[in-house]
Design a protein around this motif. Structure first.
Motif, PDB file in Angstrom:
ATOM      1  N   GLN A 111    -139.252 -11.228  67.242  1.00 49.45           N
ATOM      2  CA  GLN A 111    -138.547 -11.587  66.001  1.00 49.45           C
ATOM      3  C   GLN A 111    -137.041 -11.523  66.187  1.00 49.45           C
ATOM      4  OE1 GLN A 111    -141.669  -9.852  65.151  1.00 49.45           O
ATOM      5  NE2 GLN A 111    -142.268 -11.948  64.716  1.00 49.45           N
ATOM      6  N   SER A 112    -136.619 -10.487  66.865  1.00 45.13           N
ATOM      7  CA  SER A 112    -135.178 -10.300  67.093  1.00 45.13           C
ATOM      8  C   SER A 112    -134.620 -11.478  67.902  1.00 45.13           C
ATOM      9  CB  SER A 112    -134.968  -8.968  67.837  1.00 45.13           C
ATOM     10  OG  SER A 112    -133.624  -8.748  68.102  1.00 45.13           O
ATOM     11  N   VAL A 113    -135.359 -11.897  68.918  1.00 49.93           N
ATOM     12  CA  VAL A 113    -134.916 -13.020  69.757  1.00 49.93           C
ATOM     13  C   VAL A 113    -134.881 -14.317  68.942  1.00 49.93           C
ATOM     14  CG1 VAL A 113    -135.605 -14.511  71.685  1.00 49.93           C
ATOM     15  CG2 VAL A 113    -135.615 -12.026  71.961  1.00 49.93           C
ATOM     16  N   ALA A 114    -135.926 -14.558  68.154  1.00 48.73           N
ATOM     17  CA  ALA A 114    -135.980 -15.795  67.356  1.00 48.73           C
ATOM     18  C   ALA A 114    -134.789 -15.847  66.396  1.00 48.73           C
ATOM     19  CB  ALA A 114    -137.300 -15.859  66.593  1.00 48.73           C
ATOM     20  N   ALA A 115    -134.504 -14.720  65.750  1.00 41.96           N
ATOM     21  CA  ALA A 115    -133.396 -14.681  64.789  1.00 41.96           C
ATOM     22  C   ALA A 115    -132.058 -14.903  65.508  1.00 41.96           C
ATOM     23  CB  ALA A 115    -133.386 -13.335  64.067  1.00 41.96           C
ATOM     24  N   ALA A 116    -131.912 -14.300  66.685  1.00 43.21           N
ATOM     25  CA  ALA A 116    -130.648 -14.414  67.424  1.00 43.21           C
ATOM     26  C   ALA A 116    -130.391 -15.858  67.858  1.00 43.21           C
ATOM     27  CB  ALA A 116    -130.672 -13.503  68.650  1.00 43.21           C
ATOM     28  N   VAL A 117    -131.419 -16.486  68.395  1.00 36.29           N
ATOM     29  CA  VAL A 117    -131.250 -17.865  68.880  1.00 36.29           C
ATOM     30  C   VAL A 117    -130.935 -18.794  67.708  1.00 36.29           C
ATOM     31  CG1 VAL A 117    -132.473 -19.820  69.933  1.00 36.29           C
ATOM     32  CG2 VAL A 117    -132.558 -17.562  71.003  1.00 36.29           C
ATOM     33  N   ALA A 118    -131.625 -18.597  66.586  1.00 39.34           N
ATOM     34  CA  ALA A 118    -131.360 -19.432  65.402  1.00 39.34           C
ATOM     35  C   ALA A 118    -129.923 -19.217  64.930  1.00 39.34           C
ATOM     36  CB  ALA A 118    -132.351 -19.080  64.290  1.00 39.34           C
ATOM     37  N   SER A 119    -129.473 -17.985  64.958  1.00 40.57           N
ATOM     38  CA  SER A 119    -128.122 -17.715  64.456  1.00 40.57           C
ATOM     39  C   SER A 119    -127.046 -18.296  65.394  1.00 40.57           C
ATOM     40  CB  SER A 119    -127.983 -16.213  64.192  1.00 40.57           C
ATOM     41  OG  SER A 119    -126.908 -15.657  64.819  1.00 40.57           O
ATOM     42  N   VAL A 120    -127.266 -18.237  66.701  1.00 47.05           N
ATOM     43  CA  VAL A 120    -126.305 -18.836  67.641  1.00 47.05           C
ATOM     44  C   VAL A 120    -126.285 -20.362  67.477  1.00 47.05           C
ATOM     45  CG1 VAL A 120    -125.748 -19.259  70.075  1.00 47.05           C
ATOM     46  CG2 VAL A 120    -126.550 -17.009  69.357  1.00 47.05           C
ATOM     47  N   ALA A 121    -127.476 -20.954  67.386  1.00 46.41           N
ATOM     48  CA  ALA A 121    -127.555 -22.420  67.272  1.00 46.41           C
ATOM     49  C   ALA A 121    -126.847 -22.879  66.003  1.00 46.41           C
ATOM     50  CB  ALA A 121    -129.012 -22.867  67.277  1.00 46.41           C
ATOM     51  N   SER A 122    -126.987 -22.099  64.940  1.00 41.02           N
ATOM     52  CA  SER A 122    -126.343 -22.485  63.685  1.00 41.02           C
ATOM     53  C   SER A 122    -124.824 -22.283  63.788  1.00 41.02           C
ATOM     54  CB  SER A 122    -126.990 -21.686  62.563  1.00 41.02           C
ATOM     55  OG  SER A 122    -126.081 -21.349  61.590  1.00 41.02           O
ATOM     56  N   ALA A 123    -124.392 -21.187  64.396  1.00 39.33           N
ATOM     57  CA  ALA A 123    -122.938 -20.928  64.505  1.00 39.33           C
ATOM     58  C   ALA A 123    -122.251 -21.943  65.410  1.00 39.33           C
ATOM     59  CB  ALA A 123    -122.718 -19.516  65.050  1.00 39.33           C
ATOM     60  N   PHE A 124    -122.906 -22.322  66.508  1.00 38.19           N
ATOM     61  CA  PHE A 124    -122.275 -23.215  67.498  1.00 38.19           C
ATOM     62  C   PHE A 124    -122.733 -24.675  67.349  1.00 38.19           C
ATOM     63  CE2 PHE A 124    -121.465 -19.698  70.952  1.00 38.19           C
ATOM     64  CZ  PHE A 124    -120.392 -19.243  70.210  1.00 38.19           C
ATOM     65  N   GLY A 125    -123.701 -24.930  66.476  1.00 40.35           N
ATOM     66  CA  GLY A 125    -124.204 -26.293  66.319  1.00 40.35           C
ATOM     67  C   GLY A 125    -124.994 -26.763  67.525  1.00 40.35           C
ATOM     68  N   GLY A 126    -125.562 -25.844  68.284  1.00 37.82           N
ATOM     69  CA  GLY A 126    -126.377 -26.200  69.443  1.00 37.82           C
ATOM     70  C   GLY A 126    -126.222 -25.174  70.543  1.00 37.82           C
ATOM     71  N   MET A 127    -126.710 -25.543  71.708  1.00 38.56           N
ATOM     72  CA  MET A 127    -126.703 -24.611  72.838  1.00 38.56           C
ATOM     73  C   MET A 127    -126.738 -25.436  74.131  1.00 38.56           C
ATOM     74  SD  MET A 127    -129.486 -21.617  73.169  1.00 38.56           S
ATOM     75  CE  MET A 127    -129.234 -20.973  71.536  1.00 38.56           C
ATOM     76  N   ASP A 128    -125.866 -25.123  75.074  1.00 44.02           N
ATOM     77  CA  ASP A 128    -125.823 -25.880  76.336  1.00 44.02           C
ATOM     78  C   ASP A 128    -126.285 -25.061  77.540  1.00 44.02           C
ATOM     79  OD1 ASP A 128    -124.529 -28.377  75.308  1.00 44.02           O
ATOM     80  OD2 ASP A 128    -122.962 -26.941  74.760  1.00 44.02           O
ATOM     81  N   VAL A 129    -125.879 -23.801  77.576  1.00 46.72           N
ATOM     82  CA  VAL A 129    -126.170 -22.969  78.754  1.00 46.72           C
ATOM     83  C   VAL A 129    -126.778 -21.656  78.274  1.00 46.72           C
ATOM     84  CG1 VAL A 129    -125.172 -21.765  80.748  1.00 46.72           C
ATOM     85  CG2 VAL A 129    -124.173 -23.935  79.986  1.00 46.72           C
ATOM     86  N   LEU A 130    -127.879 -21.273  78.909  1.00 49.73           N
ATOM     87  CA  LEU A 130    -128.498 -19.969  78.618  1.00 49.73           C
ATOM     88  C   LEU A 130    -128.502 -19.137  79.890  1.00 49.73           C
ATOM     89  CD1 LEU A 130    -130.222 -17.859  77.109  1.00 49.73           C
ATOM     90  CD2 LEU A 130    -132.237 -19.215  77.728  1.00 49.73           C
ATOM     91  N   ILE A 131    -127.911 -17.966  79.801  1.00 49.39           N
ATOM     92  CA  ILE A 131    -127.918 -17.046  80.945  1.00 49.39           C
ATOM     93  C   ILE A 131    -128.653 -15.778  80.540  1.00 49.39           C
ATOM     94  CG2 ILE A 131    -126.467 -15.612  82.440  1.00 49.39           C
ATOM     95  CD1 ILE A 131    -124.394 -17.876  82.285  1.00 49.39           C
ATOM     96  N   ASN A 132    -129.758 -15.504  81.201  1.00 51.09           N
ATOM     97  CA  ASN A 132    -130.532 -14.287  80.925  1.00 51.09           C
ATOM     98  C   ASN A 132    -130.125 -13.214  81.924  1.00 51.09           C
ATOM     99  OD1 ASN A 132    -132.464 -14.843  78.721  1.00 51.09           O
ATOM    100  ND2 ASN A 132    -133.095 -16.517  80.085  1.00 51.09           N
ATOM    101  N   SER A 133    -129.235 -12.321  81.474  1.00 45.74           N
ATOM    102  CA  SER A 133    -128.780 -11.262  82.378  1.00 45.74           C
ATOM    103  C   SER A 133    -129.294  -9.889  81.970  1.00 45.74           C
ATOM    104  CB  SER A 133    -127.241 -11.249  82.454  1.00 45.74           C
ATOM    105  OG  SER A 133    -126.787 -10.332  83.419  1.00 45.74           O
ATOM    106  N   ALA A 134    -129.767  -9.731  80.730  1.00 44.41           N
ATOM    107  CA  ALA A 134    -130.286  -8.420  80.312  1.00 44.41           C
ATOM    108  C   ALA A 134    -131.425  -8.023  81.246  1.00 44.41           C
ATOM    109  CB  ALA A 134    -130.782  -8.475  78.865  1.00 44.41           C
ATOM    110  N   GLY A 135    -131.410  -6.800  81.712  1.00 39.05           N
ATOM    111  CA  GLY A 135    -132.462  -6.346  82.610  1.00 39.05           C
ATOM    112  C   GLY A 135    -132.051  -5.051  83.267  1.00 39.05           C
ATOM    113  N   GLY A 136    -132.899  -4.562  84.146  1.00 34.04           N
ATOM    114  CA  GLY A 136    -132.595  -3.334  84.869  1.00 34.04           C
ATOM    115  C   GLY A 136    -133.779  -2.387  84.850  1.00 34.04           C
ATOM    116  N   TYR A 137    -133.549  -1.173  85.342  1.00 31.19           N
ATOM    117  CA  TYR A 137    -134.607  -0.155  85.340  1.00 31.19           C
ATOM    118  C   TYR A 137    -133.926   1.205  85.232  1.00 31.19           C
ATOM    119  CZ  TYR A 137    -133.170   0.001  90.238  1.00 31.19           C
ATOM    120  OH  TYR A 137    -132.418   0.078  91.383  1.00 31.19           O
ATOM    121  N   GLY A 138    -134.676   2.155  84.677  1.00 31.35           N
ATOM    122  CA  GLY A 138    -134.073   3.447  84.377  1.00 31.35           C
ATOM    123  C   GLY A 138    -133.866   4.342  85.571  1.00 31.35           C
TER     124      GLY A 138
END
Ligand SMILES: NC(=O)c1ccc[n+]([C@@H]2O[C@H](COP(=O)([O-])OP(=O)(O)OC[C@H]3O[C@@H](n4cnc5c(N)ncnc54)[C@H](O)[C@@H]3O)[C@@H](O)[C@H]2O)c1
Length: 254
Positions: free
Chosen positions: A71-98
């Motif tokens: 849900q959090s991801v869906a809301a975030a993507v919708a909010s970015v698309a609305s703020a920027f009027g679209g999306m050109d580049v997606l970089i998935n950098s979140a990650g790691g291990y404890g």
């Protein structure tokens, strides 16, 4: 540093943008005049990067997101698309291990948590972003994998290593399915990189040992990865698709 005029005004989404490789990459795209969405669970950290970008004359927005949560991801993507009027580049950098772990001492919960952060997250964010990337003239997906998903180079975490191998194969799948929409999908596979997290996780002796095994005799910096991602996202790389680019100083050969 190279200038890529095509990034002027493009909408770039970076997950894990509050710290480390993601933060440096977000700044690098903003310096190229892209509009950057900073997606991170650490809102205060992202706001700090947003302020730095704004102070340098760039454009950035922060969207607090848990990339493991549908849900959090869906809301975030919708909010970015609305703020920027679209999306050109997606970089998935979140990650790691404890922590550094062995197969025998990792619990099922730690396994699931690590796989969710590194692999489920990439699936969730890509799936939500694809309809918007399809509208772009030059859609780009770049997933930050790891040398740990390509080979065994030093002790990490088995869940992390397996997740990153999964990210590389998932990236090929994206490349196969999305090429027809003029979207390229690639991964980069960094070696141990001198971010605050890595410095906290590993001793100085260990860092020196890993560096000594690299032909270039140094560990990577976040800037090394940001430059590789600028290139992959650029128009010059429009025919590069389904690749896992080794940004590891040649360590993969050893
Ligand atoms: N640093 C390295 O040595 C190295 C080596 C190979 C690959 N990588 C990969 O590069 C990427 C970036 O690594 P880094 O070292 O810059 O990491 P980092 O820990 O410095 O930054 C990770 C970011 O992800 C954010 N994050 C964590 N959980 C999140 C969640 N659930 N939702 C949203 N955001 C979340 C954190 O707040 C942080 O801003 C990761 O995918 C990592 O696996 C790093």
């Amino acid at each position: 540093m190279p200038i890529y005029p095509e990034f002027n005004g493009r909408a770039v989404v970076v997950t894990g943008a509050s710290h480390g490789i993601g933060a440096v990459t977000a700044r690098a795209f903003a310096e190229q005049k892209a509009r950057v969405a900073l997606i991170d669970i650490d809102e205060a950290g992202a706001k700090k990067i947003e302020s730095e970008i704004a102070a340098a004359g760039g454009t950035a927005i922060t969207v607090r997101t848990d990339v493991t949560d549908e849900q959090s991801v869906a809301a975030a993507v919708a909010s970015v698309a609305s703020a920027f009027g679209g999306m050109d580049v997606l970089i998935n950098s979140a990650g790691g291990y404890g922590r550094l772990a062995t197969v025998e001492d990792i619990s099922a919960e730690e396994w699931d948590r690590t796989v969710a952060l590194n692999l489920r997250s990439v699936f969730l964010v890509c799936r939500a972003a694809i309809p918007h990337l399809k509208q772009s003239k030059a859609g780009r997906i770049i997933n930050v994998a790891s040398i740990s998903g390509r080979t065994i180079s030093s002790t990490t975490s088995p869940a992390y290593s397996a997740s990153k191998a999964g990210v590389i194969q998932f990236t090929r799948f994206l490349a196969f399915q999305l090429g027809q929409f003029n979207i390229t999908s690639n991964a980069i596979a960094p070696i141990t990189t001198l971010t605050a997290r890595v410095v906290a996780l590993r001793s100085e002796a260990e860092i020196e040992k890993i560096a000594s095994q690299v032909p270039l005799k140094r560990l990577a910096t976040p800037e090394d990865h940001a430059q590789a991602m600028l290139f992959i996202a650029s128009d010059a790389a429009s025919y590069i698709n389904g690749v896992a680019l080794d940004v590891n100083g040649g360590r993969i050969m050893m």
